[in-house]
Structure formats: C-alpha cells, structure tokens
Design a protein around this motif. Structure first.
Motif, PDB file in Angstrom:
ATOM      1  N   LYS A  73      -8.901  10.574  -9.629  1.00 13.15           N
ATOM      2  CA  LYS A  73      -9.914  10.023  -8.743  1.00 13.15           C
ATOM      3  C   LYS A  73     -10.360   8.347  -9.256  1.00 13.15           C
ATOM      4  N   ALA A  74     -11.003   7.954 -10.176  1.00 11.76           N
ATOM      5  CA  ALA A  74     -11.190   6.299  -9.749  1.00 11.76           C
ATOM      6  C   ALA A  74      -9.979   6.191  -9.586  1.00 11.76           C
ATOM      7  N   ARG A  75      -8.637   6.363  -9.741  1.00 16.44           N
ATOM      8  CA  ARG A  75      -7.795   5.147  -9.731  1.00 16.44           C
ATOM      9  C   ARG A  75      -7.030   5.777  -8.639  1.00 16.44           C
ATOM     10  N   LYS A  76      -7.470   6.327  -7.501  1.00 16.81           N
ATOM     11  CA  LYS A  76      -7.353   5.920  -6.504  1.00 16.81           C
ATOM     12  C   LYS A  76      -6.670   5.380  -5.386  1.00 16.81           C
ATOM     13  N   VAL A  77      -5.557   4.908  -5.209  1.00 17.36           N
ATOM     14  CA  VAL A  77      -5.208   3.969  -4.640  1.00 17.36           C
ATOM     15  C   VAL A  77      -5.975   3.161  -3.209  1.00 17.36           C
ATOM     16  N   ILE A  91       1.508  11.611 -10.423  1.00 12.36           N
ATOM     17  CA  ILE A  91       0.285  12.958  -9.648  1.00 12.36           C
ATOM     18  C   ILE A  91       1.329  14.189 -10.260  1.00 12.36           C
ATOM     19  N   ALA A  92       2.681  13.938  -8.948  1.00  8.24           N
ATOM     20  CA  ALA A  92       3.103  15.372  -9.302  1.00  8.24           C
ATOM     21  C   ALA A  92       3.874  15.473 -10.454  1.00  8.24           C
ATOM     22  N   LYS A  93       4.128  14.713 -11.687  1.00  6.30           N
ATOM     23  CA  LYS A  93       4.796  14.712 -12.853  1.00  6.30           C
ATOM     24  C   LYS A  93       3.884  14.789 -13.869  1.00  6.30           C
ATOM     25  N   GLN A  94       2.176  14.500 -13.326  1.00  6.89           N
ATOM     26  CA  GLN A  94       1.140  15.290 -14.353  1.00  6.89           C
ATOM     27  C   GLN A  94       1.160  16.068 -13.917  1.00  6.89           C
ATOM     28  N   ASP A  95       1.497  16.488 -12.722  1.00 10.83           N
ATOM     29  CA  ASP A  95       0.962  17.966 -12.370  1.00 10.83           C
ATOM     30  C   ASP A  95       2.246  18.787 -12.795  1.00 10.83           C
ATOM     31  N   LYS A  96       2.870  18.863 -13.264  1.00  5.90           N
ATOM     32  CA  LYS A  96       4.005  19.354 -13.640  1.00  5.90           C
ATOM     33  C   LYS A  96       3.913  19.428 -15.558  1.00  5.90           C
ATOM     34  N   ILE A  97       3.542  18.138 -16.310  1.00  8.78           N
ATOM     35  CA  ILE A  97       3.108  18.934 -16.749  1.00  8.78           C
ATOM     36  C   ILE A  97       2.012  19.534 -17.614  1.00  8.78           C
ATOM     37  N   LEU A  98       1.014  19.608 -16.783  1.00  5.97           N
ATOM     38  CA  LEU A  98      -0.261  20.769 -16.799  1.00  5.97           C
ATOM     39  C   LEU A  98      -0.169  21.913 -15.751  1.00  5.97           C
ATOM     40  N   THR A  99       0.646  22.352 -15.555  1.00  5.40           N
ATOM     41  CA  THR A  99       1.508  23.323 -14.736  1.00  5.40           C
ATOM     42  C   THR A  99       1.777  24.020 -16.199  1.00  5.40           C
ATOM     43  N   ALA A 100       3.209  23.058 -16.818  1.00  2.00           N
ATOM     44  CA  ALA A 100       3.711  23.672 -18.555  1.00  2.00           C
ATOM     45  C   ALA A 100       2.629  24.359 -19.146  1.00  2.00           C
ATOM     46  N   ARG A 101       1.195  23.151 -19.279  1.00  5.44           N
ATOM     47  CA  ARG A 101       0.500  23.257 -20.111  1.00  5.44           C
ATOM     48  C   ARG A 101      -0.383  24.772 -20.324  1.00  5.44           C
ATOM     49  N   TYR A 102      -0.886  24.678 -18.410  1.00  2.28           N
ATOM     50  CA  TYR A 102      -1.821  25.640 -18.479  1.00  2.28           C
ATOM     51  C   TYR A 102      -1.131  27.056 -18.008  1.00  2.28           C
ATOM     52  N   LEU A 103      -0.298  27.120 -16.864  1.00  4.48           N
ATOM     53  CA  LEU A 103       0.053  27.949 -16.036  1.00  4.48           C
ATOM     54  C   LEU A 103       1.762  29.095 -16.980  1.00  4.48           C
ATOM     55  N   GLU A 104       2.158  27.888 -17.210  1.00  2.00           N
ATOM     56  CA  GLU A 104       3.658  28.806 -17.553  1.00  2.00           C
ATOM     57  C   GLU A 104       3.565  29.964 -18.654  1.00  2.00           C
ATOM     58  N   PRO A 105       2.304  29.786 -19.543  1.00  2.36           N
ATOM     59  CA  PRO A 105       2.752  31.121 -20.495  1.00  2.36           C
ATOM     60  C   PRO A 105       2.239  32.332 -19.647  1.00  2.36           C
ATOM     61  N   TYR A 147       0.945  -1.411   0.047  1.00  2.00           N
ATOM     62  CA  TYR A 147       0.124   0.018  -0.014  1.00  2.00           C
ATOM     63  C   TYR A 147       1.006   1.475   0.069  1.00  2.00           C
ATOM     64  N   ALA A 148       2.166   1.319   0.904  1.00  2.00           N
ATOM     65  CA  ALA A 148       2.619   2.548   1.328  1.00  2.00           C
ATOM     66  C   ALA A 148       4.183   2.322  -0.603  1.00  2.00           C
ATOM     67  N   GLU A 149       3.801   1.607  -1.468  1.00  2.00           N
ATOM     68  CA  GLU A 149       4.488   1.283  -2.111  1.00  2.00           C
ATOM     69  C   GLU A 149       3.450   2.464  -3.717  1.00  2.00           C
ATOM     70  N   ALA A 150       2.246   1.134  -3.519  1.00  2.00           N
ATOM     71  CA  ALA A 150       0.898   1.770  -3.979  1.00  2.00           C
ATOM     72  C   ALA A 150       1.188   3.882  -4.233  1.00  2.00           C
ATOM     73  N   ILE A 151       1.234   4.170  -3.026  1.00  2.00           N
ATOM     74  CA  ILE A 151       0.387   5.186  -3.031  1.00  2.00           C
ATOM     75  C   ILE A 151       2.297   6.540  -3.410  1.00  2.00           C
ATOM     76  N   ALA A 152       3.112   5.965  -2.669  1.00  2.00           N
ATOM     77  CA  ALA A 152       4.287   6.266  -3.096  1.00  2.00           C
ATOM     78  C   ALA A 152       4.330   6.617  -5.095  1.00  2.00           C
ATOM     79  N   LYS A 153       4.230   5.223  -5.885  1.00  2.00           N
ATOM     80  CA  LYS A 153       3.820   5.530  -7.123  1.00  2.00           C
ATOM     81  C   LYS A 153       2.858   6.638  -6.969  1.00  2.00           C
ATOM     82  N   GLN A 154       1.624   5.867  -7.196  1.00  2.00           N
ATOM     83  CA  GLN A 154       0.696   7.503  -7.028  1.00  2.00           C
ATOM     84  C   GLN A 154       0.614   8.985  -6.923  1.00  2.00           C
ATOM     85  N   ASN A 155       1.686   9.094  -6.066  1.00  2.00           N
ATOM     86  CA  ASN A 155       2.465  10.359  -5.461  1.00  2.00           C
ATOM     87  C   ASN A 155       2.609  11.546  -6.506  1.00  2.00           C
ATOM     88  N   ALA A 156       4.019  10.297  -7.288  1.00  2.00           N
ATOM     89  CA  ALA A 156       5.179  10.477  -8.515  1.00  2.00           C
ATOM     90  C   ALA A 156       4.558  10.616  -9.423  1.00  2.00           C
TER      91      ALA A 156
END
Length: 347
Positions: free
Chosen positions: A266-270, A165-179, A154-163
C-alpha cells in the motif's frame, strides 16, 4: 592637409556620427549608462558611440530575457502568476546589475587574458543560469514527448509492481496456505474415493437384491454389502467433519495473506506523478534514447548561455578605441588627484 581641409573633415565626421550631444536622446544616454561608460569622455569619441550603445543594448536585452525566463521558470514550478512576475522582475534586475558591474570594470587597455580572467565568475554564473532557465523551456518544447515517456514509465512501473506482488503472493501462499491446502487435497481425494466406493456398493447392493448372483431377495451377501456401505458412509461423514475446519482455516489464512500483502504494497503503490522531478527524469530518459532530443536540448542550453554572456563578450571582443585610452588616462589622473589631495590633507 590644410587647416581648412582638416576642419571640413572634422565637421563631416561630426555630422556623420552625430557629435551634437544636445541631440542625444534619453534612450541613447541610458544605453551608454548601461554599458558602464563615462558619458563626458564618450561624447568626445563619436566613432565609438554606436559600439557602447550596442554593449548597453546587450546588457538590457539580456536582463529582459532573464526576467522573462526566470519568471516563467518560477511559474512552471509553483503555478503562481503574482510570485512569478515579482521574481522575474527581481531576477532581471539582478542580472542587469551584475552585467553592468562587470562590463564597467573590464579594462580593455590591459592584457587580453587578464580581461578574460575577470569574466570567469560571470561565465560560471551564466552556465548555471542557462542550465536552470533553459530547463522549463525544454520541458515545454518536449511536452508531448515527455507525457508519452511518463505514460511508458508508469506502465513499466505498474508491470514491475504487479510482478513483485505476484512473487510475494507466491511466497506467502507457500508459507501460509500450502500446508493446509495439502491436507485439504488429501482429504478431498479420500472423500472422492469413498464416494466412488459408496456408489459402487450401492450399485452392487441393487444387483444383489435383484438376483444378479443367482437368488433374488435380501440375503447374507446383500447384508454384508450393506454393512460395507454403512461403514463407508460413516467414514465419509468423518472425512467431511475433518474437512470443514480445514476449509475455515484456509479462508482465515487467505485473509491474513491478502492483508499482509496489502499492507506491504500500500505504501509502495505506484503513483502517476507529473511533477517537476518526474518530468525532468522523463526528459533525461528521452535524451538518452533519442539523439535528436539530446542535440535540441544542447542547442537550447547553448542559446541561453550565449545570451547570458553576450554583454561581457561583446565588450571584450569589441576593438579598442580612443575611448578606452581616454578612460585609462582619466583613471590615472583621478588617482593622481586623489593622492595629491590626501597629501595636502595630511601635511
């Protein structure tokens, strides 16, 4: 040997082996029936009574154990005592009937390999049963270790999901917020420069009015500095006016980014599951990482497999005796009698 000596020997044998059939108890007769023997023939073979009694006991105890383990297996999965008891009884009766049928139809007069071949379906079934029945017991034995493994998973799955989420957050930030953020940073830098200029002009204006350049009072240089100051304040106001909508746009894009990220994960929550499938997976990981657990698991399975095939192998590997020969002869006589009756009927 004289007739008298022979009679004494037979009497001693009958006394030792209990050839007095009137004294045979119900349990003994039941075990003989479980072993698939013909009681009338077996009563004439006192030296083999104990052998078939043991075969019958093996059939009975295998059925009892199958009933207990089958009931526990169903209880482990569905957590219903009533269904578990009913299933355990039916499962035990099924195994009992199957084992009795097989030991009854094993002809020990024929070739050994032919006898062994008749047990192949039962052995294959025993392997399946041992695998299915042994799993709940293994899960119970390794319960603490499995719980620990589930926590790690469970801890490993949470760590993988957090990673992720962080990666996807970085992608969305670059797409929407950085300009927008880039424009905001540029305007904020200009605002900071204008504020520095305004502060510097204010200080210079004060110094000029105080006569820092030679003459006190509000002269042409002071007016010129004041004009520069007014223009800088106007530019600062314009920059602040440009910054406000960009700030609002940034907040709106942040909400959009967070909403998209939430919907996606949300649908992929561990979920912290402890169901049968999760525990079986944890057990397999435990066996993979720990050789001791693997060997313990193997021996538990082998124990159930041995118990499942015990009745069949007990009969096959028991030494052949007079009963087997008499049973074979009885079968031949029965066959001849049936054929003779059929011939008389169709004449």
């Amino acid at each position: 040997m004289s007739v008298m000596a022979k009679n004494k020997a037979l009497a001693a044998r009958n006394k030792f082996y209990g050839n007095d059939t009137s004294r045979v108890g119900i349990i003994t007769r039941f075990l003989w029936w479980c072993s698939g023997t013909l009681t009338d023939i077996l009563e004439e073979c006192p030296t083999e009574k104990a052998t078939y009694q043991g075969i019958g006991a093996a059939v009975v105890f295998t059925a009892i154990l199958a009933s207990l383990t089958g009931g526990y297996a169903l209880f482990f999965v569905f957590d219903r005592a009533d269904y578990s008891v009913l299933f355990g009884i039916l499962w035990g009766l099924l195994i009992f009937n199957l084992d009795r049928y097989i030991v009854t139809n094993i002809n020990r007069i024929g070739m050994f390999w032919k006898q062994l071949w008749t047990t192949v379906p039962r052995v294959l079934l025993a392997v399946s049963i041992a695998f299915i029945i042994s799993k709940p017991l293994q899960l119970k034995i390794f319960e603490k270790e499995i719980n620990h493994q589930l926590e790690e998973n469970y801890a490993e799955a949470i760590a993988k999901q957090n990673a992720a989420i962080a990666k996807q957050d970085k992608i969305l930030t670059a797409r929407y917020l950085e300009p927008v953020q880039s424009k905001i940073r540029g305007i904020e830098d200009e605002i900071q420069n204008k504020m520095n200029i305004i502060d510097s002009l204010n200080k210079e204006l004060i110094r000029e009015i105080q006569g820092a350049t030679g003459k006190r009072g509000y002269g042409p240089i002071a007016r010129q500095i004041e004009n520069y100051l007014s223009d800088s304040k106007s530019d600062l106001k314009t920059l602040n006016t440009q910054l406000s909508p960009l700030k609002r746009q940034e907040e709106s894009l942040k909400i959009k980014k967070d909403s998209e990220l939430k919907v996606k994960y949300k649908a992929r929550k561990v979920q912290k599951t402890e169901g049968l499938l999760s525990r079986l997976s944890a057990l397999e990981e435990l066996k993979k990482n720990n050789k001791t657990a693997w060997w313990a698991d193997f021996f538990i399975f082998f124990l159930f497999l041995f118990i499942e095939v015990a009745p069949v192998f007990v009969k096959i590997f028991s030494p052949k005796g007079i009963y087997d020969e008499l049973e074979a002869r009885a079968a031949i006589l029965e066959k001849e009698e049936v054929l003779e009756n059929m011939n008389k009927h169709y004449r």
